[in-house]
Design a protein around this motif. Sequence first.
Motif, PDB file in Angstrom:
ATOM      1  N   MET A  94     138.678   8.268   6.650  1.00  0.00           N
ATOM      2  CA  MET A  94     139.953   8.941   6.815  1.00  0.00           C
ATOM      3  C   MET A  94     140.591   9.077   5.436  1.00  0.00           C
ATOM      4  O   MET A  94     140.433   8.240   4.589  1.00  0.00           O
ATOM      5  CB  MET A  94     140.877   8.141   7.726  1.00  0.00           C
ATOM      6  CG  MET A  94     140.390   7.967   9.125  1.00  0.00           C
ATOM      7  SD  MET A  94     140.922   9.355  10.097  1.00  0.00           S
ATOM      8  CE  MET A  94     139.947   9.117  11.536  1.00  0.00           C
ATOM      9  N   GLY A  95     141.360  10.117   5.264  1.00  0.00           N
ATOM     10  CA  GLY A  95     141.963  10.349   3.967  1.00  0.00           C
ATOM     11  C   GLY A  95     143.451  10.582   4.055  1.00  0.00           C
ATOM     12  O   GLY A  95     144.112  10.198   5.026  1.00  0.00           O
ATOM     13  N   VAL A  96     143.961  11.221   3.030  1.00  0.00           N
ATOM     14  CA  VAL A  96     145.389  11.456   2.910  1.00  0.00           C
ATOM     15  C   VAL A  96     145.943  12.201   4.124  1.00  0.00           C
ATOM     16  O   VAL A  96     147.014  11.848   4.646  1.00  0.00           O
ATOM     17  CB  VAL A  96     145.688  12.213   1.596  1.00  0.00           C
ATOM     18  CG1 VAL A  96     147.115  12.700   1.560  1.00  0.00           C
ATOM     19  CG2 VAL A  96     145.393  11.319   0.396  1.00  0.00           C
ATOM     20  N   GLU A  97     145.240  13.213   4.603  1.00  0.00           N
ATOM     21  CA  GLU A  97     145.759  13.986   5.742  1.00  0.00           C
ATOM     22  C   GLU A  97     145.837  13.133   7.008  1.00  0.00           C
ATOM     23  O   GLU A  97     146.783  13.272   7.795  1.00  0.00           O
ATOM     24  CB  GLU A  97     144.938  15.252   5.961  1.00  0.00           C
ATOM     25  CG  GLU A  97     145.127  16.277   4.859  1.00  0.00           C
ATOM     26  CD  GLU A  97     146.595  16.549   4.522  1.00  0.00           C
ATOM     27  OE1 GLU A  97     147.409  16.769   5.452  1.00  0.00           O
ATOM     28  OE2 GLU A  97     146.946  16.515   3.327  1.00  0.00           O
ATOM     29  N   ALA A  98     144.865  12.253   7.216  1.00  0.00           N
ATOM     30  CA  ALA A  98     144.923  11.347   8.370  1.00  0.00           C
ATOM     31  C   ALA A  98     146.104  10.392   8.234  1.00  0.00           C
ATOM     32  O   ALA A  98     146.789  10.088   9.226  1.00  0.00           O
ATOM     33  CB  ALA A  98     143.619  10.574   8.501  1.00  0.00           C
ATOM     34  N   ASN A  99     146.364   9.924   7.021  1.00  0.00           N
ATOM     35  CA  ASN A  99     147.491   9.022   6.797  1.00  0.00           C
ATOM     36  C   ASN A  99     148.815   9.756   7.010  1.00  0.00           C
ATOM     37  O   ASN A  99     149.751   9.197   7.582  1.00  0.00           O
ATOM     38  CB  ASN A  99     147.407   8.403   5.412  1.00  0.00           C
ATOM     39  CG  ASN A  99     146.147   7.570   5.245  1.00  0.00           C
ATOM     40  OD1 ASN A  99     145.553   7.129   6.222  1.00  0.00           O
ATOM     41  ND2 ASN A  99     145.730   7.370   4.020  1.00  0.00           N
ATOM     42  N   ARG A 100     148.885  11.018   6.575  1.00  0.00           N
ATOM     43  CA  ARG A 100     150.080  11.830   6.842  1.00  0.00           C
ATOM     44  C   ARG A 100     150.283  11.997   8.352  1.00  0.00           C
ATOM     45  O   ARG A 100     151.413  11.978   8.844  1.00  0.00           O
ATOM     46  CB  ARG A 100     149.963  13.207   6.197  1.00  0.00           C
ATOM     47  CG  ARG A 100     150.192  13.236   4.719  1.00  0.00           C
ATOM     48  CD  ARG A 100     150.203  14.686   4.221  1.00  0.00           C
ATOM     49  NE  ARG A 100     149.873  14.784   2.830  1.00  0.00           N
ATOM     50  CZ  ARG A 100     150.679  14.533   1.829  1.00  0.00           C
ATOM     51  NH1 ARG A 100     151.895  14.138   2.065  1.00  0.00           N
ATOM     52  NH2 ARG A 100     150.277  14.664   0.576  1.00  0.00           N
ATOM     53  N   ALA A 101     149.203  12.178   9.076  1.00  0.00           N
ATOM     54  CA  ALA A 101     149.298  12.330  10.534  1.00  0.00           C
ATOM     55  C   ALA A 101     149.813  11.044  11.179  1.00  0.00           C
ATOM     56  O   ALA A 101     150.617  11.099  12.119  1.00  0.00           O
ATOM     57  CB  ALA A 101     147.937  12.722  11.111  1.00  0.00           C
ATOM     58  N   THR A 102     149.365   9.906  10.679  1.00  0.00           N
ATOM     59  CA  THR A 102     149.872   8.629  11.188  1.00  0.00           C
ATOM     60  C   THR A 102     151.370   8.535  10.946  1.00  0.00           C
ATOM     61  O   THR A 102     152.135   8.157  11.846  1.00  0.00           O
ATOM     62  CB  THR A 102     149.150   7.442  10.515  1.00  0.00           C
ATOM     63  OG1 THR A 102     147.769   7.493  10.851  1.00  0.00           O
ATOM     64  CG2 THR A 102     149.726   6.101  10.966  1.00  0.00           C
ATOM     65  N   LEU A 103     151.819   8.885   9.744  1.00  0.00           N
ATOM     66  CA  LEU A 103     153.247   8.858   9.435  1.00  0.00           C
ATOM     67  C   LEU A 103     154.029   9.803  10.346  1.00  0.00           C
ATOM     68  O   LEU A 103     155.119   9.466  10.813  1.00  0.00           O
ATOM     69  CB  LEU A 103     153.478   9.224   7.969  1.00  0.00           C
ATOM     70  CG  LEU A 103     152.986   8.216   6.940  1.00  0.00           C
ATOM     71  CD1 LEU A 103     153.126   8.785   5.539  1.00  0.00           C
ATOM     72  CD2 LEU A 103     153.716   6.892   7.074  1.00  0.00           C
ATOM     73  N   ALA A 104     153.480  10.969  10.615  1.00  0.00           N
ATOM     74  CA  ALA A 104     154.142  11.927  11.507  1.00  0.00           C
ATOM     75  C   ALA A 104     154.284  11.346  12.914  1.00  0.00           C
ATOM     76  O   ALA A 104     155.334  11.506  13.553  1.00  0.00           O
ATOM     77  CB  ALA A 104     153.378  13.246  11.534  1.00  0.00           C
ATOM     78  N   ARG A 105     153.240  10.667  13.394  1.00  0.00           N
ATOM     79  CA  ARG A 105     153.320  10.043  14.727  1.00  0.00           C
ATOM     80  C   ARG A 105     154.335   8.904  14.729  1.00  0.00           C
ATOM     81  O   ARG A 105     155.077   8.723  15.699  1.00  0.00           O
ATOM     82  CB  ARG A 105     151.945   9.572  15.174  1.00  0.00           C
ATOM     83  CG  ARG A 105     151.017  10.711  15.577  1.00  0.00           C
ATOM     84  CD  ARG A 105     149.720  10.210  16.200  1.00  0.00           C
ATOM     85  NE  ARG A 105     148.917   9.424  15.291  1.00  0.00           N
ATOM     86  CZ  ARG A 105     148.024   9.922  14.427  1.00  0.00           C
ATOM     87  NH1 ARG A 105     147.820  11.239  14.365  1.00  0.00           N
ATOM     88  NH2 ARG A 105     147.325   9.128  13.641  1.00  0.00           N
ATOM     89  N   LEU A 106     154.380   8.126  13.642  1.00  0.00           N
ATOM     90  CA  LEU A 106     155.374   7.055  13.546  1.00  0.00           C
ATOM     91  C   LEU A 106     156.786   7.633  13.599  1.00  0.00           C
ATOM     92  O   LEU A 106     157.643   7.132  14.326  1.00  0.00           O
ATOM     93  CB  LEU A 106     155.179   6.255  12.250  1.00  0.00           C
ATOM     94  CG  LEU A 106     153.994   5.297  12.232  1.00  0.00           C
ATOM     95  CD1 LEU A 106     153.725   4.817  10.811  1.00  0.00           C
ATOM     96  CD2 LEU A 106     154.246   4.123  13.166  1.00  0.00           C
ATOM     97  N   ALA A 107     157.035   8.683  12.829  1.00  0.00           N
ATOM     98  CA  ALA A 107     158.362   9.293  12.796  1.00  0.00           C
ATOM     99  C   ALA A 107     158.734   9.882  14.151  1.00  0.00           C
ATOM    100  O   ALA A 107     159.863   9.705  14.624  1.00  0.00           O
ATOM    101  CB  ALA A 107     158.418  10.369  11.713  1.00  0.00           C
ATOM    102  N   ALA A 108     157.799  10.564  14.785  1.00  0.00           N
ATOM    103  CA  ALA A 108     158.087  11.233  16.058  1.00  0.00           C
ATOM    104  C   ALA A 108     158.347  10.251  17.190  1.00  0.00           C
ATOM    105  O   ALA A 108     159.141  10.540  18.102  1.00  0.00           O
ATOM    106  CB  ALA A 108     156.925  12.153  16.425  1.00  0.00           C
TER     107      ALA A 108
END
Length: 137
Positions: free
Chosen positions: A1-15
């Motif tokens: 997993m890379g930066v985009e997967a980590n961004r997706a995790t952050l998006a799910r955390l925020a949402a």
Amino acid sequence: MGVEANRATLARLAASFGDPARSEEYFAQYDEACTIHGNSPEPFGHAGLRAYYTALWAALVDTVLLVDAEVVEGDQAAWRWRVTGTHAGELLGVAATGRTLELAGQTFWRFGPDGRVLERWTVADALGLRAQLGLEP
């Protein structure tokens, strides 16, 4: 997993932050072996994370998380954030006031290979929150 997967995790955390219907989604973004720093004198794990946020979200309802800045690089990320919510339950020993409270802070994450959070460090304006609750002048 890379930066985009980590961004997706952050998006799910925020949402899912503060949304009772999505709390399991929030907690699922953290590895079961995660270590959380900064929310208590000693680091805690996944069970402590769940207990901390369950209590916080019971005390501070209608929460809104505003991410003012986000940086993601490699397996790490940082946020500068603000959370607002209605003080509807006991918080830091203070009974519900019905007032809107705001807490600001910064959080740093380290992600595992599956994109889930392995470690988190948070620094928040606890003095400002205590002042809003009438615990500080």
